[in-house]
Scaffold this active site. Structure first.
Site, mmCIF file in Angstrom:
data_model
loop_
_atom_site.group_PDB
_atom_site.id
_atom_site.type_symbol
_atom_site.label_atom_id
_atom_site.label_comp_id
_atom_site.label_asym_id
_atom_site.label_seq_id
_atom_site.Cartn_x
_atom_site.Cartn_y
_atom_site.Cartn_z
ATOM 1 N N CYS A 1 0.799 -1.231 0.000
ATOM 2 C CA CYS A 1 0.000 0.000 0.000
ATOM 3 C C CYS A 1 0.835 1.287 0.000
ATOM 4 O O CYS A 1 0.485 2.256 -0.674
ATOM 5 C CB CYS A 1 -0.965 -0.007 1.178
ATOM 6 S SG CYS A 1 -0.211 -0.551 2.712
ATOM 7 N N HIS B 1 -2.165 6.755 4.082
ATOM 8 C CA HIS B 1 -0.730 6.788 4.373
ATOM 9 C C HIS B 1 -0.138 8.101 3.847
ATOM 10 O O HIS B 1 -0.340 8.459 2.682
ATOM 11 C CB HIS B 1 -0.005 5.635 3.656
ATOM 12 C CG HIS B 1 -0.329 4.270 4.192
ATOM 13 N ND1 HIS B 1 -1.049 4.039 5.347
ATOM 14 C CD2 HIS B 1 -0.001 3.037 3.720
ATOM 15 C CE1 HIS B 1 -1.149 2.732 5.564
ATOM 16 N NE2 HIS B 1 -0.532 2.108 4.584
HETATM 17 P P1 NAP Z 1 -6.964 -9.414 7.643
HETATM 18 O O1 NAP Z 1 -7.884 -8.314 8.088
HETATM 19 O O2 NAP Z 1 -6.144 -10.121 8.667
HETATM 20 O O3 NAP Z 1 -7.836 -10.526 6.799
HETATM 21 C C1 NAP Z 1 -7.286 -11.737 6.375
HETATM 22 C C2 NAP Z 1 -8.315 -12.616 5.631
HETATM 23 O O4 NAP Z 1 -7.689 -13.878 5.347
HETATM 24 C C3 NAP Z 1 -9.597 -12.933 6.421
HETATM 25 O O5 NAP Z 1 -10.685 -12.977 5.554
HETATM 26 C C4 NAP Z 1 -9.321 -14.338 6.977
HETATM 27 O O6 NAP Z 1 -10.514 -15.105 7.190
HETATM 28 C C5 NAP Z 1 -8.542 -14.940 5.821
HETATM 29 N N1 NAP Z 1 -7.750 -16.071 6.270
HETATM 30 C C6 NAP Z 1 -6.930 -16.143 7.365
HETATM 31 N N2 NAP Z 1 -6.409 -17.395 7.467
HETATM 32 C C7 NAP Z 1 -6.910 -18.118 6.439
HETATM 33 C C8 NAP Z 1 -6.748 -19.469 6.007
HETATM 34 N N3 NAP Z 1 -5.964 -20.354 6.683
HETATM 35 N N4 NAP Z 1 -7.408 -19.892 4.899
HETATM 36 C C9 NAP Z 1 -8.208 -19.027 4.213
HETATM 37 N N5 NAP Z 1 -8.416 -17.741 4.588
HETATM 38 C C10 NAP Z 1 -7.766 -17.286 5.682
HETATM 39 O O7 NAP Z 1 -5.910 -8.867 6.576
HETATM 40 P P2 NAP Z 1 -6.031 -7.536 5.611
HETATM 41 O O8 NAP Z 1 -5.449 -6.347 6.257
HETATM 42 O O9 NAP Z 1 -7.417 -7.476 5.054
HETATM 43 O O10 NAP Z 1 -4.995 -7.931 4.469
HETATM 44 C C11 NAP Z 1 -5.293 -8.933 3.481
HETATM 45 C C12 NAP Z 1 -4.089 -9.061 2.566
HETATM 46 O O11 NAP Z 1 -3.885 -7.829 1.884
HETATM 47 C C13 NAP Z 1 -2.792 -9.368 3.321
HETATM 48 O O12 NAP Z 1 -2.022 -10.241 2.555
HETATM 49 C C14 NAP Z 1 -2.151 -7.986 3.464
HETATM 50 O O13 NAP Z 1 -0.770 -8.063 3.610
HETATM 51 C C15 NAP Z 1 -2.575 -7.305 2.162
HETATM 52 N N6 NAP Z 1 -2.688 -5.841 2.178
HETATM 53 C C16 NAP Z 1 -3.319 -5.167 3.190
HETATM 54 C C17 NAP Z 1 -3.443 -3.770 3.115
HETATM 55 C C18 NAP Z 1 -4.127 -2.964 4.180
HETATM 56 O O14 NAP Z 1 -4.073 -1.712 4.079
HETATM 57 N N7 NAP Z 1 -4.778 -3.575 5.172
HETATM 58 C C19 NAP Z 1 -2.946 -3.092 2.019
HETATM 59 C C20 NAP Z 1 -2.336 -3.799 0.989
HETATM 60 C C21 NAP Z 1 -2.226 -5.169 1.073
HETATM 61 P P3 NAP Z 1 -11.128 -15.367 8.691
HETATM 62 O O15 NAP Z 1 -11.884 -14.112 9.026
HETATM 63 O O16 NAP Z 1 -12.004 -16.540 8.511
HETATM 64 O O17 NAP Z 1 -9.958 -15.599 9.598
#
Ligand code: NAP
Length: 356
Positions: free
Chosen positions: A148, A241
């Site tokens: 991001c 950010h």
């Molecule tokens: P998050 O809030 O922790 O959400 C993670 C998701 O993955 C949830 O839907 C979770 O489902 C699922 N998950 C976890 N363990 C799993 C498994 N074993 N099998 C299948 N699904 C599983 O993370 P986030 O911030 O949304 O980020 C998601 C991705 O985008 C990450 O790779 C992160 O690095 C990237 N990212 C984030 C941002 C940001 O600003 N937040 C920006 C760019 C990129 P449950 O609810 O069932 O656990």
């Protein structure tokens, strides 16, 4: 471009912070129609609206709230999947989907630096989409969205690199708490505080920016050859950010030449009138108090990158401030724009691994 009917899509990791942003941005999308939501085995089989801890400002769309969460494995009745999976599991799951013939547009870090995977910011390196032709997935493909904070950085750097050549970059970030996912940091950790470390973030900014601003030659990306140093901090801001950037250029230029490079920037998504392309990818503010996260993060529906405070740098050549919405431009919105570009270039119609 006008589609006869909307393309069915799935969101992997729909319960997380980025997954929820996908749900809200895709609910009314003119090209894509969400027909499947997935999460971990813990959540699969449950009703989305009763399982998700909804933290978006817009209400949870009623039809999607009723959907039953599926496990994050094929088969799903779609051609295109958006991945917002936790990076701990995203790599193998995304590979599996691509092998099964799905086009995966991912936010996770796992595949970003692979030589045959486009690390796409649609306004910056649309030509890198051609890399999918080198992937071993036949009908399937993996396209990734950068980190991001990198996305906010490379957008204003692109026209400067193209015209004047970047020699050195120093960037200090102030990153929002939503970037840490759900449940994120506790209030005791982040209230009244700045945390001067975000695991892996500095290395990602330093490596990803060289790939994105690199040149496609002979079917491969030749990395950009500037030096870059990043320092990343978590601050008490919900979304958006902010980055303080200093640059040295190969040419000696005036502030007017830099401003002209930004205002004349006319990238492919805007030319194609893609649904998620903001009118201006970059907007410059003369007011010295701008840009600010609370005031400017939603500019262009969260897709415009705001820039301000261009001034000479006594150490390098020039310095300025950048602000971008981390979960819209920096995650879900950026991925949706990438999928729109891939669709407009005919990548979803491919029957083999041909070039995009
Ligand atoms: P998050 O809030 O922790 O959400 C993670 C998701 O993955 C949830 O839907 C979770 O489902 C699922 N998950 C976890 N363990 C799993 C498994 N074993 N099998 C299948 N699904 C599983 O993370 P986030 O911030 O949304 O980020 C998601 C991705 O985008 C990450 O790779 C992160 O690095 C990237 N990212 C984030 C941002 C940001 O600003 N937040 C920006 C760019 C990129 P449950 O609810 O069932 O656990």
């Amino acid at each position: 471009m006008h589609l006869k009917r909307r393309i069915p899509v799935a969101i992997l990791g729909a319960t997380g912070s980025v997954g929820q942003k996908f749900v809200s941005l895709l609910a009314e999308h003119p090209w894509f129609h969400v027909v499947a939501l997935t999460a971990s085995e813990r959540s699969a089989g449950k009703v989305y609206g009763q399982t998700v801890r909804w933290v978006q400002e817009s209400p949870l769309p009623g039809d999607l709230a009723q959907m039953v969460l599926q496990p994050s494995t094929p088969p799903l009745d779609v051609r295109l999947v958006f991945s917002a999976l936790d990076a701990g599991v995203a790599g193998d799951i995304e590979t599996h989907f691509a092998q099964e013939g799905y086009v995966v547009v991912s936010n996770a870090r796992n595949h970003r630096m692979e030589p045959d995977v486009p690390l796409l910011v649609p306004e910056v390196n649309p030509d890198h989409l051609a890399l999918v032709g080198r992937q071993p997935y036949g009908h399937g493909a993996i396209i990734t969205n950068p980190n991001c904070s990198t996305i906010g950085l490379v957008l204003p750097l692109k026209p400067l690199h193209e015209r004047f050549g970047l020699k050195q970059i120093h960037v200090v970030t102030m990153q929002a708490v939503s970037g840490a996912g759900l449940p994120g940091l506790s209030s005791m950790e982040i209230s009244d505080n700045v945390i001067p470390y975000i695991h892996g973030e500095e290395a990602k900014m330093e490596s990803e920016s060289k790939k994105i601003l690199g040149t496609l030659k002979g079917g491969q990306v030749e990395l950009a050859d500037f030096d870059i140093s990043a320092q990343c901090n978590r601050v008490h801001v919900l979304d958006g950010h902010t980055e303080c950037v200093s640059i040295a250029l190969h040419e000696s230029v005036t502030d007017q030449q830099i401003l002209e490079a930004w205002s004349a920037f006319e990238p492919e998504p805007q030319g194609r009138l893609l649904p998620s392309a903001p009118k201006s990818a970059i907007e410059y503010f003369d007011e010295p108090m701008h840009p600010q996260p609370r005031l400017h993060r939603n500019l262009g529906a969260g897709m415009t990158v705001s820039v301000g405070r261009l001034r000479p740098c006594p150490v390098l050549d020039w310095k300025f401030v950048v602000l971008s919405h981390n979960t819209v431009r920096g995650a879900a919105g950026g991925s949706i724009l990438a999928a729109e570009l891939a669709t407009a270039r005919g990548l979803l119609d491919r029957s083999d691994g041909g070039s995009a």
